[in-house]
Design a protein around this motif. Sequence first.
Motif, PDB file in Angstrom:
ATOM      1  N   SER A  44     -22.384  43.828 188.887  1.00 22.59           N
ATOM      2  CA  SER A  44     -21.087  43.207 189.035  1.00 22.59           C
ATOM      3  C   SER A  44     -20.052  43.674 187.984  1.00 22.59           C
ATOM      4  CB  SER A  44     -21.183  41.679 189.073  1.00 22.59           C
ATOM      5  OG  SER A  44     -22.099  41.484 190.404  1.00 22.59           O
ATOM      6  N   ASP A  45     -20.491  44.432 186.951  1.00 19.63           N
ATOM      7  CA  ASP A  45     -19.526  44.443 185.814  1.00 19.63           C
ATOM      8  C   ASP A  45     -19.486  46.032 185.638  1.00 19.63           C
ATOM      9  OD1 ASP A  45     -18.945  41.946 185.151  1.00 19.63           O
ATOM     10  OD2 ASP A  45     -21.077  42.037 183.986  1.00 19.63           O
ATOM     11  N   ALA A  46     -19.679  46.788 186.765  1.00 17.32           N
ATOM     12  CA  ALA A  46     -19.731  48.295 186.822  1.00 17.32           C
ATOM     13  C   ALA A  46     -18.091  48.784 187.143  1.00 17.32           C
ATOM     14  CB  ALA A  46     -20.625  48.865 187.647  1.00 17.32           C
ATOM     15  N   THR A  47     -17.387  48.907 186.149  1.00 17.52           N
ATOM     16  CA  THR A  47     -15.810  48.876 186.412  1.00 17.52           C
ATOM     17  C   THR A  47     -15.637  50.421 186.693  1.00 17.52           C
ATOM     18  OG1 THR A  47     -15.546  49.164 183.985  1.00 17.52           O
ATOM     19  CG2 THR A  47     -15.408  46.752 184.867  1.00 17.52           C
ATOM     20  N   ASP A  48     -14.509  50.703 187.109  1.00 18.16           N
ATOM     21  CA  ASP A  48     -14.037  52.088 187.092  1.00 18.16           C
ATOM     22  C   ASP A  48     -13.806  52.484 185.639  1.00 18.16           C
ATOM     23  OD1 ASP A  48     -13.522  52.059 189.931  1.00 18.16           O
ATOM     24  OD2 ASP A  48     -11.576  51.708 189.801  1.00 18.16           O
ATOM     25  N   GLY A  49     -13.346  51.802 184.724  1.00 15.38           N
ATOM     26  CA  GLY A  49     -13.292  52.403 183.098  1.00 15.38           C
ATOM     27  C   GLY A  49     -14.866  53.029 182.812  1.00 15.38           C
ATOM     28  N   MET A  50     -15.895  52.207 183.027  1.00 13.12           N
ATOM     29  CA  MET A  50     -17.159  52.540 182.822  1.00 13.12           C
ATOM     30  C   MET A  50     -17.500  53.829 183.575  1.00 13.12           C
ATOM     31  SD  MET A  50     -20.725  50.708 183.619  1.00 13.12           S
ATOM     32  CE  MET A  50     -21.133  51.462 185.051  1.00 13.12           C
ATOM     33  N   ILE A  51     -17.468  53.801 184.646  1.00  7.29           N
ATOM     34  CA  ILE A  51     -17.630  55.022 185.624  1.00  7.29           C
ATOM     35  C   ILE A  51     -16.997  56.104 185.159  1.00  7.29           C
ATOM     36  CG2 ILE A  51     -17.643  56.007 187.972  1.00  7.29           C
ATOM     37  CD1 ILE A  51     -18.166  53.170 188.998  1.00  7.29           C
ATOM     38  N   GLU A  52     -15.804  56.029 184.776  1.00 12.70           N
ATOM     39  CA  GLU A  52     -14.903  57.237 184.252  1.00 12.70           C
ATOM     40  C   GLU A  52     -15.348  57.793 182.931  1.00 12.70           C
ATOM     41  OE1 GLU A  52     -10.138  58.035 182.599  1.00 12.70           O
ATOM     42  OE2 GLU A  52     -10.753  56.303 183.640  1.00 12.70           O
ATOM     43  N   ALA A  53     -15.981  56.567 182.091  1.00 13.02           N
ATOM     44  CA  ALA A  53     -16.464  57.105 180.863  1.00 13.02           C
ATOM     45  C   ALA A  53     -17.812  57.989 180.945  1.00 13.02           C
ATOM     46  CB  ALA A  53     -16.615  55.975 179.801  1.00 13.02           C
ATOM     47  N   ILE A  54     -18.478  57.422 181.792  1.00 13.09           N
ATOM     48  CA  ILE A  54     -19.632  58.146 182.131  1.00 13.09           C
ATOM     49  C   ILE A  54     -19.355  59.584 182.533  1.00 13.09           C
ATOM     50  CG2 ILE A  54     -22.009  58.301 183.422  1.00 13.09           C
ATOM     51  CD1 ILE A  54     -21.742  55.216 183.347  1.00 13.09           C
ATOM     52  N   ALA A  55     -18.496  59.925 183.654  1.00 12.88           N
ATOM     53  CA  ALA A  55     -18.103  60.989 184.235  1.00 12.88           C
ATOM     54  C   ALA A  55     -17.399  62.030 183.327  1.00 12.88           C
ATOM     55  CB  ALA A  55     -17.230  60.865 185.523  1.00 12.88           C
ATOM     56  N   GLY A  56     -16.692  61.411 182.251  1.00 13.50           N
ATOM     57  CA  GLY A  56     -15.676  62.193 181.589  1.00 13.50           C
ATOM     58  C   GLY A  56     -16.051  62.098 180.163  1.00 13.50           C
ATOM     59  N   GLY A  57     -16.944  61.502 179.902  1.00  9.59           N
ATOM     60  CA  GLY A  57     -17.297  61.632 178.306  1.00  9.59           C
ATOM     61  C   GLY A  57     -18.490  62.573 178.150  1.00  9.59           C
ATOM     62  N   ASP A  58     -18.317  63.666 177.801  1.00 12.89           N
ATOM     63  CA  ASP A  58     -19.338  64.673 177.335  1.00 12.89           C
ATOM     64  C   ASP A  58     -20.751  64.319 176.848  1.00 12.89           C
ATOM     65  OD1 ASP A  58     -17.463  64.810 174.921  1.00 12.89           O
ATOM     66  OD2 ASP A  58     -18.584  66.717 174.481  1.00 12.89           O
ATOM     67  N   LYS A  59     -20.398  63.371 175.831  1.00 11.18           N
ATOM     68  CA  LYS A  59     -21.761  62.976 175.258  1.00 11.18           C
ATOM     69  C   LYS A  59     -22.316  61.711 175.910  1.00 11.18           C
ATOM     70  CE  LYS A  59     -19.387  64.464 170.863  1.00 11.18           C
ATOM     71  NZ  LYS A  59     -18.564  63.770 169.650  1.00 11.18           N
ATOM     72  N   VAL A  60     -21.758  61.055 176.645  1.00  7.53           N
ATOM     73  CA  VAL A  60     -22.274  60.056 177.347  1.00  7.53           C
ATOM     74  C   VAL A  60     -23.103  60.414 178.599  1.00  7.53           C
ATOM     75  CG1 VAL A  60     -21.978  57.928 179.014  1.00  7.53           C
ATOM     76  CG2 VAL A  60     -20.119  58.623 177.035  1.00  7.53           C
ATOM     77  N   CYS A  61     -24.479  60.273 178.467  1.00  5.09           N
ATOM     78  CA  CYS A  61     -25.425  60.680 179.436  1.00  5.09           C
ATOM     79  C   CYS A  61     -25.138  60.256 180.746  1.00  5.09           C
ATOM     80  CB  CYS A  61     -26.748  60.069 178.923  1.00  5.09           C
ATOM     81  SG  CYS A  61     -27.503  60.931 177.199  1.00  5.09           S
ATOM     82  N   LYS A  62     -25.624  61.271 181.576  1.00  2.36           N
ATOM     83  CA  LYS A  62     -25.417  61.020 183.180  1.00  2.36           C
ATOM     84  C   LYS A  62     -26.599  60.490 183.690  1.00  2.36           C
ATOM     85  CE  LYS A  62     -21.727  63.353 181.961  1.00  2.36           C
ATOM     86  NZ  LYS A  62     -20.887  62.734 181.209  1.00  2.36           N
ATOM     87  N   GLN A  63     -26.776  59.035 183.262  1.00  2.00           N
ATOM     88  CA  GLN A  63     -28.005  58.485 183.506  1.00  2.00           C
ATOM     89  C   GLN A  63     -27.565  56.922 183.514  1.00  2.00           C
ATOM     90  OE1 GLN A  63     -29.983  56.647 180.768  1.00  2.00           O
ATOM     91  NE2 GLN A  63     -31.293  55.696 182.378  1.00  2.00           N
TER      92      GLN A  63
END
Length: 462
Positions: free
Chosen positions: A262-281
Amino acid sequence: MNSKIPIESQLPIYTAAPAVESAIQLHASRRVYIETYGCQMNVSDSELLAGILVQNGYETADGLEDADVVLLNTCAIRENAETKVLNRLKQLNHRKRLQPNLILGVCGCMAQHTRSKMLDAAPYLDLVLGPDAYRSLPAALRSVAAGDAFVNLKLDQDEDYADIAPIRKDGIRAWLTVQRGCDKMCTFCIVPFVRGRERSVPAKLLVSEVKRLVNEGFKEVVLLGQTVNSYHDGAHDFGDLLFAINDIEGIERIRFTSPHPSDATDGMIEAIAGGDKVCKQIHLPLQSGSTKTLKAMRRTYTAETYRELVANMRRRIPNLAISTDIIVGFCGETEDDFMETYHLMDEIRFDSAFMFKYSPREGTLAYKSLNDDVTSTEKGRRLREIISLQEKISLEINQELVGCNTNVLVEGQSRRNADEYHGRTNSFKTIVFPKENSKIGDVVQVNINSATAHTLRGEIVA
């Protein structure tokens, strides 16, 4: 730069150690050994306990045989965890009889949950501290040394321990608690009652702490919270925090656990997608594929909104690996409800899953108001069926990776072969490979040549 948090800010995260009182100095020679039971939050809390001890003039012991204070830092999520702790206390009581000056204490969630029941079961305990009472540990040790038992189970919604320097073991991965407590009130869960309400550590302090971790040689940081993506310090949300840490030079990988759908915001998804160090998991607990059961659990989402969330994340984050939690046999779960879970798991195809049969926990809303009406035999059958399904899916997903090259963070020596290392891929899969010229902490490229449902094997690409 994507960060909304100025990472140049160098606010100190820790206060200076207070003046050591003479009473503390009197017992400063005491060496304290901490045993940890439970999840990563408990590991992080044990590091806080060690930090509080060191800050107050105590020493931490590497083993039980070197200690004259033993603390069990505990979990209360499942009944078998509490049973394990009570059995361990009985063993330690035998040691206490041989070593009369040994101080024995229980800290953490189990202490908060069982309260007087635990003291009845283990009357030889010297101290009991809840998860918001760790600061009182030095006072507790002084009290026990003076001949008095010590109990502090007060919950404090303002306590975030942001000024305490944890004592972490050497390694490449550091746990960093960014949010404590939970406001979700799922009917099967005891956490809100033993951890209190949600509160978040200020983002600027967390950025400074990650910089310190980099300077200490850590390569990966795992952000922790009961519902970690509900993080909000009043000015910055979880997506802001991910982007800010992503901008820190020297950190190799960023993970987090456990988020709430319920707290999976667009900002969180954007950070996973766009952050090169944020793991894709991501570990994204489902719990049930039946909307009726989710409502009984008070999970605040439906099976359909969960399905849509996963589809959205996979569209925006190619090759995203997803793990989950599943409970079968919850109160009122029919065979049709169970099959909805089974089919949704088959449809989504999680990379891995933690799967459990429901057991009532005293103190939860379900324990008080719902009927545990699914038989133990039926729970066991349902659990076996989803385990079999998930093993098949995990094997198929992993076998699709054979022949691919992947970057691996080298974590340590293989348990089975001294000539091999084990490490993790960006998608948090375990892989084993010959050491060659690599060392712990390196990021190496490995070609995957075989796979099981749980482990990959490969060779370093020259």
